[in-house]
Every structure is written in C-alpha cells, then in structure tokens.
Design an enzyme around this catalytic site. Structure first.
Site, PDB file in Angstrom:
ATOM      1  N   GLU A  85      10.251  16.087  15.132  1.00  0.00           N
ATOM      2  CA  GLU A  85      10.545  16.032  13.703  1.00  0.00           C
ATOM      3  C   GLU A  85       9.710  17.095  12.990  1.00  0.00           C
ATOM      4  OE1 GLU A  85       9.065  12.542  11.596  1.00  0.00           O
ATOM      5  OE2 GLU A  85      11.040  12.330  10.672  1.00  0.00           O
ATOM      6  N   GLY A 138       3.406   4.045  13.322  1.00  0.00           N
ATOM      7  CA  GLY A 138       4.180   2.834  13.610  1.00  0.00           C
ATOM      8  C   GLY A 138       3.718   2.168  14.900  1.00  0.00           C
ATOM      9  N   GLU A 171      -1.453   7.545   0.241  1.00  0.00           N
ATOM     10  CA  GLU A 171      -2.548   8.128  -0.544  1.00  0.00           C
ATOM     11  C   GLU A 171      -2.110   9.406  -1.252  1.00  0.00           C
ATOM     12  OE1 GLU A 171      -2.414   7.457   2.617  1.00  0.00           O
ATOM     13  OE2 GLU A 171      -2.970   9.154   3.880  1.00  0.00           O
ATOM     14  N   GLU A 199      10.469   1.541   9.994  1.00  0.00           N
ATOM     15  CA  GLU A 199      11.412   2.635   9.706  1.00  0.00           C
ATOM     16  C   GLU A 199      10.653   3.922   9.962  1.00  0.00           C
ATOM     17  OE1 GLU A 199      14.519   2.233   8.958  1.00  0.00           O
ATOM     18  OE2 GLU A 199      14.484   0.084   8.602  1.00  0.00           O
ATOM     19  N   LYS A 237       0.846  -1.199   0.000  1.00  0.00           N
ATOM     20  CA  LYS A 237       0.000   0.000   0.000  1.00  0.00           C
ATOM     21  C   LYS A 237       0.881   1.249   0.000  1.00  0.00           C
ATOM     22  CE  LYS A 237      -1.940   2.790   3.058  1.00  0.00           C
ATOM     23  NZ  LYS A 237      -1.946   4.024   2.251  1.00  0.00           N
ATOM     24  N   GLY A 262       7.134   5.151   7.916  1.00  0.00           N
ATOM     25  CA  GLY A 262       6.234   6.284   8.089  1.00  0.00           C
ATOM     26  C   GLY A 262       6.462   6.916   9.437  1.00  0.00           C
ATOM     27  N   CYS A 294      13.314  11.401   6.432  1.00  0.00           N
ATOM     28  CA  CYS A 294      13.537  10.823   7.756  1.00  0.00           C
ATOM     29  C   CYS A 294      14.957  11.098   8.217  1.00  0.00           C
ATOM     30  CB  CYS A 294      13.271   9.332   7.729  1.00  0.00           C
ATOM     31  SG  CYS A 294      14.258   8.465   6.506  1.00  0.00           S
TER      32      CYS A 294
HETATM   33  P1  NAD Z   1       2.377   8.308   7.865  1.00  0.00           P
HETATM   34  O1  NAD Z   1       2.739   7.512   9.054  1.00  0.00           O
HETATM   35  O2  NAD Z   1       1.321   9.335   7.986  1.00  0.00           O
HETATM   36  O3  NAD Z   1       1.875   7.341   6.688  1.00  0.00           O
HETATM   37  C1  NAD Z   1       2.678   6.288   6.189  1.00  0.00           C
HETATM   38  C2  NAD Z   1       1.783   5.223   5.586  1.00  0.00           C
HETATM   39  O4  NAD Z   1       0.991   4.633   6.603  1.00  0.00           O
HETATM   40  C3  NAD Z   1       0.823   5.738   4.527  1.00  0.00           C
HETATM   41  O5  NAD Z   1       0.738   4.792   3.488  1.00  0.00           O
HETATM   42  C4  NAD Z   1      -0.497   5.805   5.298  1.00  0.00           C
HETATM   43  O6  NAD Z   1      -1.632   5.698   4.486  1.00  0.00           O
HETATM   44  C5  NAD Z   1      -0.360   4.601   6.199  1.00  0.00           C
HETATM   45  N1  NAD Z   1      -1.201   4.604   7.393  1.00  0.00           N
HETATM   46  C6  NAD Z   1      -1.775   5.669   8.024  1.00  0.00           C
HETATM   47  N2  NAD Z   1      -2.469   5.248   9.101  1.00  0.00           N
HETATM   48  C7  NAD Z   1      -2.341   3.897   9.168  1.00  0.00           C
HETATM   49  C8  NAD Z   1      -2.810   2.891  10.059  1.00  0.00           C
HETATM   50  N3  NAD Z   1      -3.545   3.181  11.123  1.00  0.00           N
HETATM   51  N4  NAD Z   1      -2.453   1.608   9.825  1.00  0.00           N
HETATM   52  C9  NAD Z   1      -1.672   1.288   8.782  1.00  0.00           C
HETATM   53  N5  NAD Z   1      -1.205   2.193   7.885  1.00  0.00           N
HETATM   54  C10 NAD Z   1      -1.532   3.491   8.082  1.00  0.00           C
HETATM   55  O7  NAD Z   1       3.750   8.916   7.324  1.00  0.00           O
HETATM   56  P2  NAD Z   1       3.957   9.929   6.119  1.00  0.00           P
HETATM   57  O8  NAD Z   1       3.425  11.259   6.545  1.00  0.00           O
HETATM   58  O9  NAD Z   1       3.470   9.317   4.849  1.00  0.00           O
HETATM   59  O10 NAD Z   1       5.561   9.966   6.034  1.00  0.00           O
HETATM   60  C11 NAD Z   1       6.330  10.785   6.832  1.00  0.00           C
HETATM   61  C12 NAD Z   1       6.924  10.009   7.996  1.00  0.00           C
HETATM   62  O11 NAD Z   1       7.647   8.892   7.523  1.00  0.00           O
HETATM   63  C13 NAD Z   1       7.927  10.827   8.770  1.00  0.00           C
HETATM   64  O12 NAD Z   1       7.742  10.653  10.150  1.00  0.00           O
HETATM   65  C14 NAD Z   1       9.267  10.234   8.352  1.00  0.00           C
HETATM   66  O13 NAD Z   1      10.306  10.399   9.268  1.00  0.00           O
HETATM   67  C15 NAD Z   1       8.925   8.816   8.143  1.00  0.00           C
HETATM   68  N6  NAD Z   1       9.909   8.195   7.248  1.00  0.00           N
HETATM   69  C16 NAD Z   1      10.836   7.334   7.788  1.00  0.00           C
HETATM   70  C17 NAD Z   1      11.802   6.750   6.976  1.00  0.00           C
HETATM   71  C18 NAD Z   1      12.823   5.796   7.540  1.00  0.00           C
HETATM   72  O14 NAD Z   1      13.389   5.041   6.766  1.00  0.00           O
HETATM   73  N7  NAD Z   1      13.074   5.799   8.829  1.00  0.00           N
HETATM   74  C19 NAD Z   1      11.813   7.027   5.621  1.00  0.00           C
HETATM   75  C20 NAD Z   1      10.866   7.902   5.111  1.00  0.00           C
HETATM   76  C21 NAD Z   1       9.898   8.466   5.944  1.00  0.00           C
END
Ligand code: NAD
Length: 506
Positions: free
Chosen positions: A400, A249, A194, A266, A191, A244, A300
């Site tokens: 962050e 997480g 969005e 991650e 997935k 994410g 990140c």
């Molecule tokens: P997010 O957590 O909002 O969303 C990430 C994904 O999770 C999306 O596909 C979203 O639809 C999905 N999601 C949302 N709610 C969910 C739920 N309840 N259950 C399962 N999936 C769900 O993150 P974002 O805003 O897309 O990305 C930014 C974040 O990602 C930042 O905190 C960044 O640090 C982190 N990030 C980390 C790394 C790493 O490798 N450590 C790399 C890139 C981004």
C-alpha cells in the site's frame, strides 16, 4: 511537472489554532500532567491545533466512565426510539456545523475543502442511517421446540467499545463506527489519530449539545502508545473497533487476545481495477484518476493497481496520463482543488521511496514521480504519478503506497487477470470494467475482496456493508452488518408448561 494543473495559495485567512481537550465522564478536561501536542498543517506548514496529550491516567478514567455508564447507566436499556432521536439530533448538528468541521479537517489532513465538505455531509447521513437502525434491533423467537418450550434469542449491546481511528477520513470513519455502537446501546471510548484530533472533539461537543448522557461517549486524545494500546488491552473493554494500518491492526489483535475481546478491523488495501478490451475506456480512465488521486491516494480504497488488457493498455494509459495533468492540484482551501497535500513529510518520503524503487527496477514513470512545491504554501505535495511497466514482484505492485501513485500491470486473458488481482496480501476492494455482464460477474465471483465495483469505482452507501478479507480486516461496517458488530446474542430457553421430567429419579 510543468504540465500539472497547479492551484497556487489562495491567501485565505487561517483561523486561530483549535484547542482540543479530552471528554471524560461528561466533562472536558486537560491531561493531569498538562501535556499537549501540536498539529502542523500539511498544506500550510503552521500550527493549526493544540490538543491535550492523553496518558495512562486519562485512558483509565475514560474506560472507567464508559464502564460505569454501561453497567449502571440507562443507555443500554433505553428504547431504540430514544436513542434514535438523539442520533438524529447529532446528524442535524453536524449539518449545521459542516463548514466549521470541514475547515479544521482540511487544515489538519491537507485534503481539499470540497472533499471535506462532502465527507461531513456523508457522515451526517451515517448518523441518520444508524438512527433508523436503532429501532430495528431484535432477535428471533423459536416456537417449534415442542409444546412445553419457547426459545428467544435476544440481541444485546456488547458493552464498552474502544474506537480507534486514522487520519485520512477522520470524521467519516468515526461516523462509520460510533453511531452504530450507540444505536446498539454500547458505550464508547474514542481515540482519533494524533494527526487529526480536532473534528472528533467537535463531534464530542455536538454529542453533548444533543444530550448524550455523561460517560456514554468519552474521547481521549493522544498517541497509539499509551492511549490506543491501553484501549486495546484493558479488561473492562469488551470490543475494539479499529481502522488503520494492517501492522497496528495485528498489534491490536495481540493486545486484545489476553482478555479475548471482540476485534473489528478495517485495514489497508492494494485495490485492483481490471480493464477488459471491451470496456468504455473514457469512463474507466476517469474512474481510475478518481480512484487513485481522491484524497491524494491516502485512501484505504485507493484504486492504486490497474490491470489492463495488453490490447488497450496504450490507449488507456494515454487517457489516464492526460487526465493526471488536468487534475487541479494544490491549495486545499481553494474550492477548485481536487488533490491536496500529503499528510506528513515522513509519509511523502515513503511514497517517493516506492516510486524511486520501481524506477530503479525498470518501471517507467509516465507522469509525476516527484515532490512538488505549491507557490505560496509551505506544506508538502506529491505530483499525480503514473507508473507503467510494473511487474508483480515490485513492491509498488503489492504494498500500500497510500499516495497519488498508480501502478499499471497488463494481462492477456481473464484467468491471468484474476490471478494478478488476487496476488496481494490485501483483499479490501476490486473493480472490473467490461461491457459484458458475464465478464463482470465472473470477476466479481472470483476476486478476493470485500467490495467489488463493476463499471464504477468507490461508490458508497450507508446501506451497503464495507470491509475486507485477507489482511484487509475482520468484520463489516455500514449496512445492517455494521450494527450487528456491536451486538451480542443471548439465548433464553423457557419452559412454558409444568412437567419437566426429573433428572434424579427418587
Ligand atoms: P495507523 O495504523 O498508523 O494509526 C491508526 C490509529 O491507531 C491512530 O489513531 C493511531 O494513534 C493508533 N495506534 C497506533 N499504534 C497503536 C497501538 N499500538 N495500539 C492501538 N492504537 C494504535 O494508521 P494511519 O496511518 O492513521 O492510517 C492509514 C492506514 O489506515 C492505512 O493503512 C489505510 O489503508 C488504513 N485505512 C483503512 C480503512 C478501511 O476502512 N479499511 C479506512 C481508512 C484507512
């Protein structure tokens, strides 16, 4: 703001909106209820993609397809050589489609075209690296258990992997997970965010073209609720690999705990770079600008926290502030641009909130610090921002921001530098700048981080594992560890000679 280097609209013709559908059991399908969602380009303010919006029916069908492909299909037992051949074919197709993938990545994410092209090139490299690893899966043998026993430790694919990705590096991050899962012999439900669904759909097209068997890779488009949530809780899923935010997480860990799935995370970071007085300040200043403005700080690994020795703080800040004004900033479709748009207006407001709060708490904004209009474009942009006089209690020092905002703190001795560097809930990456190798090594050993860079920032290699400690995550991607995440260990203990002494003495 007038001293920024602004790249106005290039006037490039935009392609027609991309149409994305789910890939389930080898077929491209719309949602049963016909629901769709649109993505408005953060840089151009127009609709650039329309995607099927997945609901419960689509996720359950995708999980069933992945489960069947794992339990009844050939993929898990296929020779590593054959899996490698397919992954290499995908890498070649990614190279052939680089421009097409990069363009939609830019339009959905707002990142500059040159960076998107680099990201797609790097992703192809990951598919090739994972292909090489597919031929190295092996366990151990134990030939020292006595004359009658032989022990074998098998490595087996863990099963069905749910792969959930964010919007900031959509194509790279799915490529840090999926080829490794496939190399191990897993099947997957993917997935994308969005905000950036389309490049994952193109990846699905390339997988189909390369000959991936039906059901081995399934893609469901849509939101965290319900798609991601079901992918994290359904009992037929064996593992969730998530990149994410730390908040989501934690929700995934909770959802996965009912069936004790393996979870690989991650998450976010508040990554410090520590600059000692003997550092090469020009090199450090350039790496600091790169670290905080790359991908508009929506990274990140953003080097968003500078901890600089008091004696060189003024000199370093003068250099960083000058570079901040030089970074070409604006239309992401112009090849010169290095900082593009912010992914959404809501996110821009969040970034600005951190800056305004820091100002109100007494920090000084040396440059930037406000939203910005790029002539001829309708999206949202935020000026490269340097904030000095930040103290450890300010939110901008610990949380962050995920934007082009640099927080600067100072220190007087190495112990204080380490204390400040470790003063965050995160532990993703950290950097140190000094010409003394002992200073660098001492820092590398004491800092709480999954990756440490010395006299450089954000270099990455397929061979080098990546991941975080503390609230930055669980597990590792890339390198051999990236493959191990998707493997389970099975112990086989074999009697190889007759004569087992009976337990029941008759
Ligand atoms: P997010 O957590 O909002 O969303 C990430 C994904 O999770 C999306 O596909 C979203 O639809 C999905 N999601 C949302 N709610 C969910 C739920 N309840 N259950 C399962 N999936 C769900 O993150 P974002 O805003 O897309 O990305 C930014 C974040 O990602 C930042 O905190 C960044 O640090 C982190 N990030 C980390 C790394 C790493 O490798 N450590 C790399 C890139 C981004």
């Amino acid at each position: 703001m007038t001293d920024m280097t602004v790249i106005a609209a290039s006037g490039a013709q935009l392609p027609e909106a991309f149409t994305g559908r789910h890939l389930i059991g080898g077929a491209w399908v719309d949602s049963k209820d016909g629901a769709t969602f649109d993505r408005i380009s953060p840089s151009h303010g127009v609709v650039v993609s329309r995607s099927a919006k997945g609901g419960e029916a689509e996720v359950l069908a995708a999980i069933a397809a992945a489960r069947a492909a794992f339990d009844q299909g050939d993929w898990p037992m296929l020779a590593g050589k054959e899996r490698a051949t397919l992954l290499n074919r995908v890498a070649d197709l990614i190279d052939q489609n680089r421009e097409r993938i990069a363009l939609i990545e830019v339009l959905e994410s707002g990142k500059p075209i040159a960076q998107a092209q680099g990201e797609i090139e790097g992703a192809a490299d990951l598919w090739r690296y994972a292909a090489a690893l597919a031929r190295t899966v092996h366990g151990d043998s134990h030939n020292s258990l006595g004359p009658d026993m032989l022990g074998v430790v098998l490595k087996e694919p863990i099963g069905v992997a749910s792969i959930i990705t964010p919007w900031n590096f959509p194509f790279l991050i799915v490529s840090q997970k999926l080829p490794f899962a496939l190399a191990a012999g897993c099947t997957a439900v993917v997935k994308p965010s969005e905000m950036t669904p389309s490049t994952t759909v193109i990846l699905g097209e390339l997988l189909v073209e390369a000959g991936i068997p039906a059901g081995v890779v399934n893609i469901v488009l849509g939101y965290g609720d319900p798609v991601g949530a079901i992918m994290s809780s359904d009992p037929r899923v064996d593992m969730v690999s998530f990149t994410g935010s730390t908040g989501v997480g934690k929700r995934i860990v909770a959802a996965a705990s009912a069936t004790l799935k393996k979870v690989s995370l991650e998450l976010g970071g508040k990554n410090p770079q520590v600059i000692f007085p003997d550092a090469d300040l020009d090199a450090a200043a350039d790496a600091i600008a790169f670290g905080v403005y790359f991908n508009a700080g929506e990274c990140c690994n953003s080097g968003s926290r500078i901890i600089v020795h008091k004696d060189v703080a003024d000199a370093l800040l003068a250099k960083v502030t000058a570079l901040s004004a030089q970074v070409p900033f604006g239309d992401p479709l112009d090849a010169r641009t290095q900082v593009g748009a912010i992914v959404s207006d809501a996110h821009l407001q969040k970034i600005d909130g951190y800056v305004q709060d820091a100002k109100a708490a007494g920090a000084q904004v040396l440059t930037g610090g406000e939203a910005f209009t790029v002539p001829g474009l309708g999206g949202q942009f935020y000026g490269p921002t340097v904030i000095a006089g930040v103290t450890p209690d300010m939110a901008v020092a610990r949380e962050e921001v995920f934007g082009p905002v640099l927080s600067v703190l100072t220190f007087t001795d190495a112990d204080e530098a380490i204390r400040l560097a470790n003063n965050a809930a995160y532990g993703l990456s950290a950097g140190v700048w000094s010409r003394d190798v002992h200073t660098c090594l001492n820092f590398a050993r004491k800092v709480q981080a999954g990756t440490v860079w010395t006299n450089t920032w954000m270099d990455g290699f397929a061979e080098m594992p990546f991941g975080g400690v503390k609230e930055s995550g669980l597990g590792r991607e890339l390198g051999r560890y990236g493959l191990e995440e998707y493997l389970e260990v099975k112990t086989v203990q074999m009697r190889v000679a007759p004569g087992r002494s009976p337990w029941v003495k008759g």
